[in-house]
Design a protein around this motif. Structure first.
Motif, short mmCIF file in Angstrom:
data_model
loop_
_atom_site.label_atom_id
_atom_site.label_comp_id
_atom_site.label_asym_id
_atom_site.label_seq_id
_atom_site.Cartn_x
_atom_site.Cartn_y
_atom_site.Cartn_z
N GLY A 31 0.25 -1.11 0.07
CA GLY A 31 0.13 0.04 0.30
C GLY A 31 1.22 1.48 -0.38
O GLY A 31 0.31 2.39 -0.93
N ILE A 32 1.58 1.28 0.15
CA ILE A 32 2.61 2.00 0.75
C ILE A 32 3.26 2.42 -0.20
O ILE A 32 3.33 3.91 -0.88
CB ILE A 32 3.30 1.65 2.10
N ALA A 33 3.71 1.48 -1.47
CA ALA A 33 4.39 2.07 -2.74
C ALA A 33 3.45 2.22 -3.43
O ALA A 33 3.88 2.74 -4.65
CB ALA A 33 4.94 0.49 -2.63
N GLN A 34 2.35 1.60 -3.35
CA GLN A 34 1.01 2.10 -4.29
C GLN A 34 0.78 3.67 -4.42
O GLN A 34 0.84 4.77 -5.10
CB GLN A 34 -0.32 1.45 -4.04
N GLN A 35 0.66 4.19 -2.64
CA GLN A 35 1.01 5.99 -2.05
C GLN A 35 2.03 6.63 -2.76
O GLN A 35 2.23 7.26 -3.45
CB GLN A 35 1.03 5.84 -0.96
N SER A 45 5.16 9.64 5.37
CA SER A 45 4.58 10.05 6.97
C SER A 45 6.21 9.29 7.42
O SER A 45 6.86 8.41 6.15
CB SER A 45 4.03 8.76 7.50
N GLU A 46 7.35 9.57 7.83
CA GLU A 46 8.08 9.28 8.77
C GLU A 46 8.23 7.25 8.82
O GLU A 46 9.39 6.37 8.41
CB GLU A 46 8.06 9.84 10.31
N ALA A 50 10.01 4.56 6.76
CA ALA A 50 10.74 3.80 7.51
C ALA A 50 10.30 1.87 6.11
O ALA A 50 11.85 1.01 6.10
CB ALA A 50 10.62 3.90 8.61
N ILE A 51 9.49 1.84 6.29
CA ILE A 51 8.97 0.93 5.48
C ILE A 51 9.28 0.38 3.95
O ILE A 51 9.94 0.21 3.66
CB ILE A 51 7.26 0.44 5.99
N PHE A 52 8.77 1.61 3.37
CA PHE A 52 9.05 2.45 2.34
C PHE A 52 11.06 1.68 1.86
O PHE A 52 11.04 0.80 1.57
CB PHE A 52 8.74 3.19 1.71
#
Length: 98
Positions: A31-35, A45-46, A50-52
């Motif tokens: 989901g973060i990659a899609q964002q 966000s910070e 970190a997850i990315f």
């Protein structure tokens, strides 16, 4: 809304990488990659960054083994499938020589 003409190709490549097992489609990282592709790195966000950096960047942040240029997102599934981290130009050259 992102007007990047490559957005569809990037999202398709991301989905293909997930189908190949490089990213879990059910994970927060997906989901973060899609964002990231929709809204850019600055939108994260910070904690998301970190997850990315831990889960997505190592998968999509590859450089060509010949010229050192970043491999285009749309070319990454093919690079992984071929087992050769090459940009589109050098992948073409490699396949042409076969």
């Amino acid at each position: 809304m992102n007007t990047d003409p490559e957005l569809g190709d990037n999202l398709e490549a991301l989905s293909t990488l997930a189908d190949m097992g490089y990213i879990d489609k059910d994970s927060a990282a997906f989901g973060i990659a899609q964002q990231y592709f929709h809204e850019g790195f600055d939108s994260l966000s910070e904690k998301q960054r970190a997850i990315f950096n831990k889960h997505i960047s190592p998968v999509i942040g590859k450089a060509c083994g010949v010229c050192g240029e970043g491999i285009e997102m749309s070319a990454l599934p093919n690079a992984y499938e071929e087992g050769k981290m090459l940009c589109s130009y050098h992948m073409y050259q490699f396949q042409k020589d076969d």
